[in-house]
Design a protein around this motif. Structure first.
Motif, PDB file in Angstrom:
ATOM      1  N   LYS A   1     -27.804  78.314  28.199  1.00  0.00           N
ATOM      2  CA  LYS A   1     -28.581  77.068  27.814  1.00  0.00           C
ATOM      3  C   LYS A   1     -28.009  75.674  28.346  1.00  0.00           C
ATOM      4  CE  LYS A   1     -31.717  79.426  25.620  1.00  0.00           C
ATOM      5  NZ  LYS A   1     -33.079  79.721  26.238  1.00  0.00           N
ATOM      6  N   ILE A   2     -28.928  75.074  29.158  1.00  0.00           N
ATOM      7  CA  ILE A   2     -28.349  73.787  29.706  1.00  0.00           C
ATOM      8  C   ILE A   2     -27.718  72.871  28.495  1.00  0.00           C
ATOM      9  CG2 ILE A   2     -28.776  71.953  31.030  1.00  0.00           C
ATOM     10  CD1 ILE A   2     -30.638  73.998  32.686  1.00  0.00           C
ATOM     11  N   ASN A   3     -28.723  72.584  27.693  1.00  0.00           N
ATOM     12  CA  ASN A   3     -28.495  71.692  26.509  1.00  0.00           C
ATOM     13  C   ASN A   3     -28.080  72.609  25.483  1.00  0.00           C
ATOM     14  OD1 ASN A   3     -29.020  69.259  27.937  1.00  0.00           O
ATOM     15  ND2 ASN A   3     -31.063  69.940  28.031  1.00  0.00           N
ATOM     16  N   SER A   4     -28.648  72.012  24.101  1.00  0.00           N
ATOM     17  CA  SER A   4     -28.205  72.401  22.986  1.00  0.00           C
ATOM     18  C   SER A   4     -29.218  73.730  22.731  1.00  0.00           C
ATOM     19  CB  SER A   4     -28.321  71.551  21.692  1.00  0.00           C
ATOM     20  OG  SER A   4     -29.853  70.799  21.763  1.00  0.00           O
ATOM     21  N   VAL A   5     -28.553  74.513  21.984  1.00  0.00           N
ATOM     22  CA  VAL A   5     -29.258  75.799  21.310  1.00  0.00           C
ATOM     23  C   VAL A   5     -30.294  75.592  20.182  1.00  0.00           C
ATOM     24  CG1 VAL A   5     -27.307  76.632  19.668  1.00  0.00           C
ATOM     25  CG2 VAL A   5     -29.024  78.340  20.644  1.00  0.00           C
TER      26      VAL A   5
ATOM     27  N   TYR B   1     -24.249  72.293  23.832  1.00  0.00           N
ATOM     28  CA  TYR B   1     -23.951  71.822  22.718  1.00  0.00           C
ATOM     29  C   TYR B   1     -24.314  72.699  21.720  1.00  0.00           C
ATOM     30  CZ  TYR B   1     -24.197  67.563  25.535  1.00  0.00           C
ATOM     31  OH  TYR B   1     -24.084  66.685  26.837  1.00  0.00           O
ATOM     32  N   LYS B   2     -23.545  72.726  20.676  1.00  0.00           N
ATOM     33  CA  LYS B   2     -23.647  73.817  19.630  1.00  0.00           C
ATOM     34  C   LYS B   2     -23.598  73.168  18.069  1.00  0.00           C
ATOM     35  CE  LYS B   2     -21.110  77.745  17.426  1.00  0.00           C
ATOM     36  NZ  LYS B   2     -20.092  78.388  17.550  1.00  0.00           N
ATOM     37  N   ASP B   3     -24.852  73.280  17.446  1.00  0.00           N
ATOM     38  CA  ASP B   3     -24.874  72.758  15.968  1.00  0.00           C
ATOM     39  C   ASP B   3     -24.507  73.888  14.960  1.00  0.00           C
ATOM     40  OD1 ASP B   3     -25.477  72.012  13.329  1.00  0.00           O
ATOM     41  OD2 ASP B   3     -27.400  70.906  14.136  1.00  0.00           O
TER      42      ASP B   3
ATOM     43  N   GLY C   1     -28.436  86.610   7.908  1.00  0.00           N
ATOM     44  CA  GLY C   1     -28.693  88.121   7.690  1.00  0.00           C
ATOM     45  C   GLY C   1     -29.047  88.696   8.988  1.00  0.00           C
ATOM     46  N   MET C   2     -28.714  88.292  10.092  1.00  0.00           N
ATOM     47  CA  MET C   2     -28.858  89.054  11.247  1.00  0.00           C
ATOM     48  C   MET C   2     -27.563  89.927  11.841  1.00  0.00           C
ATOM     49  SD  MET C   2     -30.601  86.276  14.043  1.00  0.00           S
ATOM     50  CE  MET C   2     -32.056  85.761  13.926  1.00  0.00           C
ATOM     51  N   ASP C   3     -28.067  90.633  12.726  1.00  0.00           N
ATOM     52  CA  ASP C   3     -26.733  91.665  13.256  1.00  0.00           C
ATOM     53  C   ASP C   3     -25.598  90.712  13.748  1.00  0.00           C
ATOM     54  OD1 ASP C   3     -25.264  93.135  14.595  1.00  0.00           O
ATOM     55  OD2 ASP C   3     -27.052  94.408  15.359  1.00  0.00           O
ATOM     56  N   SER C   4     -24.588  91.257  13.628  1.00  0.00           N
ATOM     57  CA  SER C   4     -23.185  90.517  13.567  1.00  0.00           C
ATOM     58  C   SER C   4     -23.092  90.579  15.122  1.00  0.00           C
ATOM     59  CB  SER C   4     -22.211  90.791  12.915  1.00  0.00           C
ATOM     60  OG  SER C   4     -21.806  92.481  13.195  1.00  0.00           O
ATOM     61  N   ASN C   5     -23.640  91.176  15.962  1.00  0.00           N
ATOM     62  CA  ASN C   5     -23.319  91.456  17.344  1.00  0.00           C
ATOM     63  C   ASN C   5     -24.244  90.274  18.139  1.00  0.00           C
ATOM     64  OD1 ASN C   5     -21.906  93.588  17.014  1.00  0.00           O
ATOM     65  ND2 ASN C   5     -23.561  95.002  17.812  1.00  0.00           N
ATOM     66  N   LEU C   6     -24.703  89.149  17.331  1.00  0.00           N
ATOM     67  CA  LEU C   6     -25.214  87.980  18.230  1.00  0.00           C
ATOM     68  C   LEU C   6     -24.258  86.958  17.943  1.00  0.00           C
ATOM     69  CD1 LEU C   6     -28.873  86.976  17.781  1.00  0.00           C
ATOM     70  CD2 LEU C   6     -27.208  85.345  18.251  1.00  0.00           C
ATOM     71  N   PHE C   7     -23.761  86.244  19.214  1.00  0.00           N
ATOM     72  CA  PHE C   7     -22.958  85.107  19.205  1.00  0.00           C
ATOM     73  C   PHE C   7     -23.453  83.926  19.905  1.00  0.00           C
ATOM     74  CE2 PHE C   7     -20.697  89.044  19.279  1.00  0.00           C
ATOM     75  CZ  PHE C   7     -19.890  89.256  18.319  1.00  0.00           C
ATOM     76  N   VAL C   8     -23.329  82.862  19.288  1.00  0.00           N
ATOM     77  CA  VAL C   8     -23.511  81.882  19.967  1.00  0.00           C
ATOM     78  C   VAL C   8     -22.346  80.697  20.135  1.00  0.00           C
ATOM     79  CG1 VAL C   8     -24.970  79.515  19.537  1.00  0.00           C
ATOM     80  CG2 VAL C   8     -25.653  81.711  18.714  1.00  0.00           C
ATOM     81  N   SER C   9     -22.043  80.418  21.220  1.00  0.00           N
ATOM     82  CA  SER C   9     -20.923  79.453  21.438  1.00  0.00           C
ATOM     83  C   SER C   9     -21.191  78.588  22.405  1.00  0.00           C
ATOM     84  CB  SER C   9     -19.943  80.502  22.153  1.00  0.00           C
ATOM     85  OG  SER C   9     -18.671  79.802  22.492  1.00  0.00           O
ATOM     86  N   LYS C  10     -20.393  77.447  22.335  1.00  0.00           N
ATOM     87  CA  LYS C  10     -20.571  76.379  23.421  1.00  0.00           C
ATOM     88  C   LYS C  10     -19.471  76.497  24.729  1.00  0.00           C
ATOM     89  CE  LYS C  10     -18.882  71.584  23.301  1.00  0.00           C
ATOM     90  NZ  LYS C  10     -17.856  70.885  22.293  1.00  0.00           N
ATOM     91  N   TYR C  11     -19.994  75.974  25.826  1.00  0.00           N
ATOM     92  CA  TYR C  11     -19.267  76.011  26.909  1.00  0.00           C
ATOM     93  C   TYR C  11     -19.016  74.629  27.549  1.00  0.00           C
ATOM     94  CZ  TYR C  11     -23.509  75.003  29.542  1.00  0.00           C
ATOM     95  OH  TYR C  11     -24.798  74.662  30.082  1.00  0.00           O
TER      96      TYR C  11
END
Length: 98
Positions: free
Chosen positions: A17-21, A56-58, A68-78
């Motif tokens: 993602k170019i901006n925030s998730v 950006y990551k909030d 409650g979602m699967d723990s195999n989904l990760f969100v990170s900031k670059y």
């Protein structure tokens, strides 16, 4: 982007993602994970991993959107640029204090 990790024996889905998730991005990745788990995985494959990289990551939004979602989904900031020495030292000190 979709990759297959030979050692982990699973698909790795990456969304840049170019901006925030946004919460919609997380829901979309969760749908992709469900599709790959149901339709593309072979019997000996491990569950797919989803990675969303954003500028950006909030933290609070991510916490609630992944509840409650699967723990195999990760969100990170670059970062667009590597930090200089002082910024890196400050970041390390902040992490060590937590």
């Amino acid at each position: 982007m979709v990759f297959y990790h030979r050692i982990l024996k699973c698909f790795v889905l990456i969304d840049l993602k170019i901006n925030s998730v946004k919460h919609q991005d997380i829901g979309q990745m969760n749908m992709y994970l469900g599709y790959f788990a149901s339709e593309e995985n072979m019997t000996d494959d491990n569950p797919p991993i989803g990675i969303i990289l954003s500028r950006y990551k909030d933290e609070l939004l991510v916490q609630y959107a992944t509840y409650g979602m699967d723990s195999n989904l990760f969100v990170s900031k670059y970062e667009l640029y590597l930090p200089n020495r002082e910024e890196l030292e400050k970041l390390i000190n902040e992490i060590m204090q937590d």
